[in-house]
Design a protein around this motif. Structure first.
Motif, PDB file in Angstrom:
ATOM      1  N   TRP A   6      23.583   4.155  -3.143  1.00  0.00           N
ATOM      2  CA  TRP A   6      22.553   3.925  -4.143  1.00  0.00           C
ATOM      3  C   TRP A   6      21.266   4.605  -3.687  1.00  0.00           C
ATOM      4  N   GLU A   7      20.530   5.137  -4.608  1.00  0.00           N
ATOM      5  CA  GLU A   7      19.207   5.676  -4.284  1.00  0.00           C
ATOM      6  C   GLU A   7      18.169   4.587  -4.487  1.00  0.00           C
ATOM      7  N   TYR A   8      17.227   4.466  -3.572  1.00  0.00           N
ATOM      8  CA  TYR A   8      16.247   3.386  -3.611  1.00  0.00           C
ATOM      9  C   TYR A   8      14.838   3.944  -3.393  1.00  0.00           C
ATOM     10  N   THR A   9      13.865   3.284  -3.971  1.00  0.00           N
ATOM     11  CA  THR A   9      12.480   3.695  -3.803  1.00  0.00           C
ATOM     12  C   THR A   9      11.567   2.501  -4.026  1.00  0.00           C
ATOM     13  N   VAL A  10      10.396   2.525  -3.402  1.00  0.00           N
ATOM     14  CA  VAL A  10       9.392   1.466  -3.535  1.00  0.00           C
ATOM     15  C   VAL A  10       8.230   2.018  -4.326  1.00  0.00           C
ATOM     16  N   THR A  11       7.810   1.269  -5.342  1.00  0.00           N
ATOM     17  CA  THR A  11       6.678   1.701  -6.146  1.00  0.00           C
ATOM     18  C   THR A  11       5.862   0.472  -6.539  1.00  0.00           C
ATOM     19  N   GLU A  12       4.980   0.640  -7.488  1.00  0.00           N
ATOM     20  CA  GLU A  12       4.127  -0.465  -7.934  1.00  0.00           C
ATOM     21  C   GLU A  12       4.647  -1.012  -9.259  1.00  0.00           C
ATOM     22  N   SER A  13       4.657  -2.350  -9.373  1.00  0.00           N
ATOM     23  CA  SER A  13       5.124  -2.967 -10.612  1.00  0.00           C
ATOM     24  C   SER A  13       4.048  -2.877 -11.689  1.00  0.00           C
ATOM     25  N   SER A  14       4.407  -3.221 -12.891  1.00  0.00           N
ATOM     26  CA  SER A  14       3.468  -3.153 -14.013  1.00  0.00           C
ATOM     27  C   SER A  14       2.312  -4.126 -13.853  1.00  0.00           C
ATOM     28  N   THR A  15       2.494  -5.163 -13.015  1.00  0.00           N
ATOM     29  CA  THR A  15       1.438  -6.155 -12.792  1.00  0.00           C
ATOM     30  C   THR A  15       0.681  -5.918 -11.497  1.00  0.00           C
ATOM     31  N   GLY A  16       0.984  -4.818 -10.820  1.00  0.00           N
ATOM     32  CA  GLY A  16       0.276  -4.483  -9.582  1.00  0.00           C
ATOM     33  C   GLY A  16       0.972  -4.934  -8.329  1.00  0.00           C
ATOM     34  N   GLY A  17       2.120  -5.587  -8.462  1.00  0.00           N
ATOM     35  CA  GLY A  17       2.859  -6.023  -7.291  1.00  0.00           C
ATOM     36  C   GLY A  17       3.802  -4.945  -6.782  1.00  0.00           C
ATOM     37  N   VAL A  29      18.597  -4.119   3.434  1.00  0.00           N
ATOM     38  CA  VAL A  29      18.626  -3.625   2.060  1.00  0.00           C
ATOM     39  C   VAL A  29      18.848  -2.111   2.043  1.00  0.00           C
ATOM     40  N   LYS A  30      18.127  -1.417   2.893  1.00  0.00           N
ATOM     41  CA  LYS A  30      18.264   0.049   2.975  1.00  0.00           C
ATOM     42  C   LYS A  30      19.682   0.438   3.390  1.00  0.00           C
ATOM     43  N   GLU A  31      20.200  -0.251   4.452  1.00  0.00           N
ATOM     44  CA  GLU A  31      21.512   0.123   4.973  1.00  0.00           C
ATOM     45  C   GLU A  31      22.598  -0.123   3.929  1.00  0.00           C
ATOM     46  N   LEU A  32      22.520  -1.267   3.226  1.00  0.00           N
ATOM     47  CA  LEU A  32      23.533  -1.566   2.233  1.00  0.00           C
ATOM     48  C   LEU A  32      23.472  -0.573   1.071  1.00  0.00           C
ATOM     49  N   ALA A  33      22.254  -0.228   0.646  1.00  0.00           N
ATOM     50  CA  ALA A  33      22.121   0.747  -0.437  1.00  0.00           C
ATOM     51  C   ALA A  33      22.725   2.089  -0.036  1.00  0.00           C
ATOM     52  N   GLU A  34      22.523   2.495   1.211  1.00  0.00           N
ATOM     53  CA  GLU A  34      23.079   3.770   1.669  1.00  0.00           C
ATOM     54  C   GLU A  34      24.595   3.705   1.771  1.00  0.00           C
ATOM     55  N   VAL A  35      25.122   2.536   2.189  1.00  0.00           N
ATOM     56  CA  VAL A  35      26.579   2.387   2.252  1.00  0.00           C
ATOM     57  C   VAL A  35      27.183   2.570   0.869  1.00  0.00           C
ATOM     58  N   PRO A  47       0.836  -1.212   0.000  1.00  0.00           N
ATOM     59  CA  PRO A  47       0.000   0.000   0.000  1.00  0.00           C
ATOM     60  C   PRO A  47       0.869   1.260   0.000  1.00  0.00           C
ATOM     61  N   ALA A  48       0.383   2.290  -0.705  1.00  0.00           N
ATOM     62  CA  ALA A  48       1.169   3.524  -0.844  1.00  0.00           C
ATOM     63  C   ALA A  48       1.512   4.130   0.507  1.00  0.00           C
ATOM     64  N   GLY A  49       0.606   4.054   1.472  1.00  0.00           N
ATOM     65  CA  GLY A  49       0.854   4.662   2.780  1.00  0.00           C
ATOM     66  C   GLY A  49       1.893   3.944   3.605  1.00  0.00           C
ATOM     67  N   GLU A  50       2.274   2.700   3.202  1.00  0.00           N
ATOM     68  CA  GLU A  50       3.239   1.930   3.981  1.00  0.00           C
ATOM     69  C   GLU A  50       4.604   1.860   3.315  1.00  0.00           C
ATOM     70  N   ARG A  51       4.736   2.399   2.123  1.00  0.00           N
ATOM     71  CA  ARG A  51       5.975   2.218   1.363  1.00  0.00           C
ATOM     72  C   ARG A  51       7.177   2.886   2.005  1.00  0.00           C
ATOM     73  N   ASP A  52       6.940   4.038   2.671  1.00  0.00           N
ATOM     74  CA  ASP A  52       8.074   4.740   3.292  1.00  0.00           C
ATOM     75  C   ASP A  52       8.587   4.014   4.522  1.00  0.00           C
ATOM     76  N   GLY A  53       7.752   3.137   5.109  1.00  0.00           N
ATOM     77  CA  GLY A  53       8.145   2.501   6.372  1.00  0.00           C
ATOM     78  C   GLY A  53       8.671   1.097   6.246  1.00  0.00           C
ATOM     79  N   VAL A  54       8.574   0.488   5.058  1.00  0.00           N
ATOM     80  CA  VAL A  54       8.952  -0.923   4.943  1.00  0.00           C
ATOM     81  C   VAL A  54      10.446  -1.150   5.149  1.00  0.00           C
ATOM     82  N   PHE A  55      11.273  -0.135   4.940  1.00  0.00           N
ATOM     83  CA  PHE A  55      12.711  -0.298   5.084  1.00  0.00           C
ATOM     84  C   PHE A  55      13.193  -0.063   6.516  1.00  0.00           C
ATOM     85  N   GLU A  56      12.273   0.338   7.422  1.00  0.00           N
ATOM     86  CA  GLU A  56      12.689   0.613   8.787  1.00  0.00           C
ATOM     87  C   GLU A  56      12.901  -0.682   9.546  1.00  0.00           C
ATOM     88  N   ALA A  57      13.921  -0.682  10.424  1.00  0.00           N
ATOM     89  CA  ALA A  57      14.216  -1.875  11.215  1.00  0.00           C
ATOM     90  C   ALA A  57      13.019  -2.228  12.092  1.00  0.00           C
TER      91      ALA A  57
END
Length: 676
Positions: A650-661, A641-647, A613-623
């Motif tokens: 890399w810039e990372y973001t969560v969105t919706e796939s073309s199939t809705g996933g 995943v978040k910590e390694l990307a920051e090390v 869900p869009a409202g939960e995407r910002d929080g999924v990477f939190e410990a």
């Protein structure tokens, strides 16, 4: 303009412009108003007096004045009655009260001494004309002033009112009038100066006697000064000793719903509505005893302000009372709104523990709201200048504050800083200091900001940092302590006898491998960059396939559609892919299809599951974030995943796939040449 070209109506209109009803005017004043000679105006004034439109009398030995009584209509309105016999004599209307008589007696003396001088200056301040009377007034009878500089002839006037007013008149091109005292001649002068592009025309009049008489007339003119000086927008009335209205001005309709004509010469008690009369009568009676008073009252949903003052004669005796009323509804509403806003501001400041400040950009003076004084523990009457205010900050933070203020004033940029300040009772406190300049055409015109006490917040941050440091230290220690027995377990599991059940061996080996993966995750989460080993070129597609081999999802499908090489630690990148794949299987179902594809500056991992869900995407990477806690979920996978990307930056973001996933994108991934 000749007298033949002036009509009687024009002369009467000029009288009305020069003076109010009952105010005396002279032939010179009317002639000046009409632009004709005094004699022409005098002739027409006599004609108006003969037909009864105005009245006249002699003042002093040689002067005459004319006035229009309040009960006379204009000459135009009396055109049909011109044939009526003219009155044989004219007298002052008996309705003029005692004050009018006293004022008129003093004015008789003034009008007998009117005299003026005239001189003209060009735009270089040289005299172009000086009348004889002007020479007498400035004591220059024996001098030829034409072509002489005013400032050289009268060098002692350079810093006087003459200099200030003359120069202002020429600069603004607006006429000026002033009175000035000449110590050398011991005389008062009334000066009218009329500027033009070519120079200055000056009318000079000796008013020494007039000034002295005006001082003597001050008491007798109190009625008129009171009307002018104390009269607010509204209604004004003069009440005599019998509490009868003698003179009424303004608009009494607003407060009493009566007209001026309806209440003049009537008792106050009878002229006003009972409710208003009950308020005013006692106060008029008090004014007759010498007491001034003011009050407010509401009528028809409006608020009125009343002022009642006594009026005294030359001997100081009260002979009348002056009453004034003003509709102050809008002002009261504004005051209430202001009080409400100030109360809200004060409450907000206290709740947020924040105060406002302003620096005058011209004077550098500092202004504070009340709560600033409380924050700084300073008395409200000790508002310091800017340099002293800077000294209140901690020695190490003073340069920070000074640089922020100077930069804001110079550039117009805002600032938001955290600094320490010394207080008398609480010691060192932390403030969040914000400054917001306002600019017009690039120039700072105002500079305001806020100061908030964040001492408790800083203390919580310090305690949290200490706790995190302790936890990081413990996690790092635990990870290192676990790695040795895990390694030993892995070695011995490989040395188990051949007859040992193969499934058991596989489970034990997998368990040890998983523990080792968790150790890697813990080290990255606790040590960040320090946990990452040497970076080497790796194929991200190969790392993804090797990670997929460790995922227990026989019904799921992995599609790899990219070829991207970067500099990284292969083990940690495999952990990243494995955590993303397992998360996709956990949330997308056992038969989920996962796609790893390329981006212009990175890659993505997408699935065809249910998505996030869009409202939960910002929080999924939190410990600690997990939706599978009852199934053993730790909430560390995506945090890793978040910590390694920051090390790796890399810039990372969560969105919706073309199939809705779900689709996780990584960009700003450095591309490296593949290794041989």
């Amino acid at each position: 303009m000749s007298s033949g070209g002036i009509t009687l109506d024009e002369v009467l209109a000029a009288c009305e412009r020069v003076g109010k009803v009952c105010d005396p005017v002279t032939a010179s004043e009317v002639g000046e108003e009409l632009g004709c000679t005094r004699r022409a105006a005098l002739n027409k004034l006599d004609e108006l007096a003969e037909r009864g439109d105005i009245e006249s009398k002699t003042v002093g030995a040689r002067s005459r004045v004319w006035w229009r009584p309040p009960d006379r209509s204009s000459a135009y309105e009396q055109a049909d009655t011109d044939d009526a016999p003219a009155p044989s004599s004219v007298t002052v209307d008996e309705s003029l009260d005692e004050i009018d008589k006293r004022l008129e007696a003093e004015l008789d003396k003034v009008f007998g001494r009117i005299s003026e001088g005239f001189y003209a200056l060009d735009n270089q301040w040289k005299f172009t004309y000086v009348s004889e009377r002007a020479k007498e007034l400035i004591d220059a009878q024996d001098m030829d002033l034409v072509e002489e500089s005013f400032w050289e002839v009268f060098d002692d006037e350079a810093d006087t009112a003459f200099s200030e007013n003359y120069r202002t008149a020429m600069e603004t091109q607006e006429p000026t009038f002033f009175e000035v005292y000449d110590e050398t001649l011991d005389a008062w002068y009334e000066v009218h100066a009329y500027p033009s592009e070519s120079g200055l025309s000056v009318y000079l009049r000796d008013v020494t006697n007039l000034v002295e008489r005006e001082r003597e007339l001050e008491q007798s003119e109190r009625r008129y000064r009171a009307l002018v000086e104390h009269f607010p927008n509204g209604a004004v009335a003069l009440v005599d000793e019998d509490l009868h209205y003698r003179t009424v001005g303004g608009n009494p309709l607003d407060v009493a719903d009566v007209t001026v004509e309806a209440i003049e010469n009537r008792p106050v008690r009878e002229a006003l509505p009972p409710k208003l009369a009950d308020e005013l009568v006692p106060r008029y009676e008090a004014a007759m005893e010498g007491e001034s008073n003011s009050f407010e009252a509401e009528y028809d949903d409006r608020t009125f302000e009343f002022h009642i003052v006594p009026v005294r004669d030359d001997d100081g005796n009260v002979f009348a009372a002056l009453g004034m009323s003003q509709d102050v509804t809008k002002r009261k509403e504004s005051e209430r709104e202001l009080e409400r806003a100030l109360d809200l501001l004060e409450r907000t400041e206290r709740i947020a523990d924040v105060g406002g400040w302003e620096i005058d950009v011209d004077t550098q003076d500092v202004f504070w709201t009340d709560h600033i004084f409380e924050l700084l523990e300073v008395d409200a009457d000790e508002e310091p200048p800017l340099d002293e205010a800077l000294n209140m900050y901690h020695e190490e933070d003073q340069p920070i504050v000074e640089a922020a203020v100077e930069d804001a004033l110079a550039s117009g940029d805002s600032f938001d800083i955290e600094v320490r300040i010394h207080t008398d009772h609480s010691g060192i406190r932390w403030l969040r200091l914000q400054g917001v300049p306002e600019t017009v055409d690039g120039d700072v015109v105002s500079f305001r900001g806020a100061a908030q006490d964040i001492t408790e917040q800083k203390e919580r941050e310090r305690e949290l940092q200490e706790r995190n440091d302790r936890l990081d230290s413990f996690a790092s220690m635990l990870a290192h302590e676990l790695r040795n027995p895990v390694t030993i377990g892995q070695i011995y599991s490989q040395q188990l006898p051949d007859e040992t059940e193969s499934d058991a061996v596989e489970y034990v080996t997998e368990a040890f491998d998983r523990i080792e993966d968790m150790i890697d995750v813990l080290l990255v989460l606790t040590q960040g960059r320090e946990a990452i080993g040497e970076r080497t070129p790796i194929h991200l597609a190969d790392a993804a396939r090797e990670a997929w081999d460790k995922v227990e999802a026989p019904e799921a499908t992995l599609n790899i559609e990219f070829d991207y090489t970067t500099q990284a630690d292969k083990t940690y990148v495999q952990h990243l892919f494995r955590n993303l794949f397992e998360n996709a299987v956990e949330h997308g179902g056992s038969d989920v299809t996962i796609t790893v594809g390329g981006l212009p500056t990175g890659f993505f991992v997408a699935d065809d599951g249910h998505g996030i869900p869009a409202g939960e995407r910002d929080g999924v990477f939190e410990a600690g974030y997990t939706t599978a806690a009852d199934q053993g979920g730790t909430g560390l996978g995506l945090a890793y995943v978040k910590e390694l990307a920051e090390v790796y930056e890399w810039e990372y973001t969560v969105t919706e796939s073309s199939t809705g996933g779900a689709r996780v994108e990584f960009t700003n991934v450095d591309q490296a040449a593949p290794s041989n």
